[in-house]
Design an enzyme around this catalytic site. Structure first.
Site, PDB file in Angstrom:
ATOM      1  N   ASN A 176     163.287   5.244  86.256  1.00  0.00           N
ATOM      2  CA  ASN A 176     163.327   6.611  85.735  1.00  0.00           C
ATOM      3  C   ASN A 176     162.441   7.546  86.550  1.00  0.00           C
ATOM      4  OD1 ASN A 176     165.182   6.464  83.630  1.00  0.00           O
ATOM      5  ND2 ASN A 176     163.667   5.765  82.163  1.00  0.00           N
ATOM      6  N   HIS A 181     166.357  10.259  84.937  1.00  0.00           N
ATOM      7  CA  HIS A 181     166.918   9.648  83.731  1.00  0.00           C
ATOM      8  C   HIS A 181     168.416   9.402  83.840  1.00  0.00           C
ATOM      9  CE1 HIS A 181     163.391   9.538  81.177  1.00  0.00           C
ATOM     10  NE2 HIS A 181     163.064  10.751  81.596  1.00  0.00           N
ATOM     11  N   GLU A 211     164.792   0.028  77.030  1.00  0.00           N
ATOM     12  CA  GLU A 211     165.422  -0.944  77.925  1.00  0.00           C
ATOM     13  C   GLU A 211     165.444  -2.347  77.326  1.00  0.00           C
ATOM     14  OE1 GLU A 211     161.067  -0.565  79.365  1.00  0.00           O
ATOM     15  OE2 GLU A 211     162.580   0.608  78.274  1.00  0.00           O
TER      16      GLU A 211
END
Length: 320
Positions: A176, A181, A211
């Site tokens: 990220n 993103h 995640e």
């Protein structure tokens, strides 16, 4: 400017329920902006603040577990940019300088992007409310406990074991931070696709949040489950993820797996899988650790052997 006849969304409304009010107010707002910018020399622009409904919607979204999505942050960013640009053009119009075509298209482009994102978030909340994770298509943690308890009851009746697997993408924050993103979302979607093609149709997979994912392998022993998940791990490692600039990256994940035992409930199984996952993370990542079997290192033994590295042609770059 907000419609005085229509109040902003009530704090009791869910984010999904407030989206229609947000869209309606912004459709009225863009009409008012057009009139002020092109026909009234900016007059009235000083009172054209952003509709109050969006601030109320954001507050409701932060309180709702479904709202922790990168799309919500992007929506807020586009909203702020749109209103800032629109206000600047009204100030120029008030000074006798009407917007040129490029400036006009800039505001309208932001408005169209804002509406498109609103629609996307609306669909996402609808999917999440139906117990599906809107990004990955896997089941969300809503209903997960019920599904796992149902499998536990089956084990207690039949004696057929099952395995729970807790997984966490390795160094996902760096993906990220490095690529943004949107690429992070792509990674999550790809990982979900790898999970779906690696397990049987009657197994179940859930996105826990962020995640983290959990997989239920039905009627499966620990050793059988280990082989399934280790193939999944290798598949993920060898699956390239294309970037918009033509480059590709690859990712890895760590896994903790546990098998049912008499007298051990679902909550304890998740705790044990989490301990195995922790062990996998702290013994090198990109590996599958079986609870108990592979955790001898915690008692002074040898850690589990590291997994094989991918062949260079299939792994051009690693982001972990």
């Amino acid at each position: 400017m907000s419609d005085p006849k229509r109040p902003p969304p009530s704090p009791l409304l869910s984010p999904a329920e407030g989206l229609g009010i947000v869209l309606d107010e912004h459709l009225r707002w863009i009409g008012q902006w057009h009139r002020a910018a092109f026909y009234r020399e900016g007059r009235g622009g000083e009172s054209m603040s952003a509709p109050a409904s969006f601030a109320a919607w954001c507050a409701a979204a932060r309180r709702d577990d479904l709202a922790h999505q990168p799309a919500v942050e992007k929506l807020a960013t586009v909203h702020e940019q749109m209103h800032r640009q629109a206000k600047l053009l009204l100030l120029k119009a008030a000074g006798g300088e009407p917007p040129d075509e490029g400036e006009y298209e800039s505001v309208i482009g932001r408005f169209e992007e804002f509406v498109a994102l609103l629609r996307r978030v609306e669909r996402a909340f609808g999917a999440a409310a139906s117990a599906l994770d809107p990004l990955t298509g896997l089941r969300s943690r809503r209903g997960m406990q019920e599904a796992l308890e149902r499998e536990m009851n089956r084990f207690q009746r039949s004696g057929h074991p099952f395995c729970l697997v807790l997984s966490d993408i390795d160094k996902f924050k760096s993906v990220n931070d490095t690529y943004g993103h949107d690429i992070g979302d792509r990674v999550l979607s790809l990982f979900a696709a790898v999970i779906s093609r690696s397990i049987r149709s009657f197994d179940e997979a859930f996105r826990m949040g962020g995640e983290e994912f959990i997989v239920c392998l039905k009627e499966t022993t620990l050793d059988e489950g280990f082989r399934v998940i280790d193939r999944l791990r290798e598949d993920l490692m060898h699956t390239p993820i294309p970037l918009p600039d033509g480059r590709v990256i690859s990712i890895t994940s760590s896994f903790g797996i546990v098998e049912t035992e008499p007298g051990v409930g679902v909550d304890e199984m998740i705790i044990r899988a989490d301990k195995a996952l922790y062990h996998a993370k702290h013994s090198g990542r990109n590996r599958v650790v079986r609870y108990g079997t592979d955790m001898a290192a915690a008692d002074g033994g040898a850690p589990p052997a590291p997994p094989p590295s991918p062949s260079p042609p299939r792994r051009p770059k690693t982001a972990r």
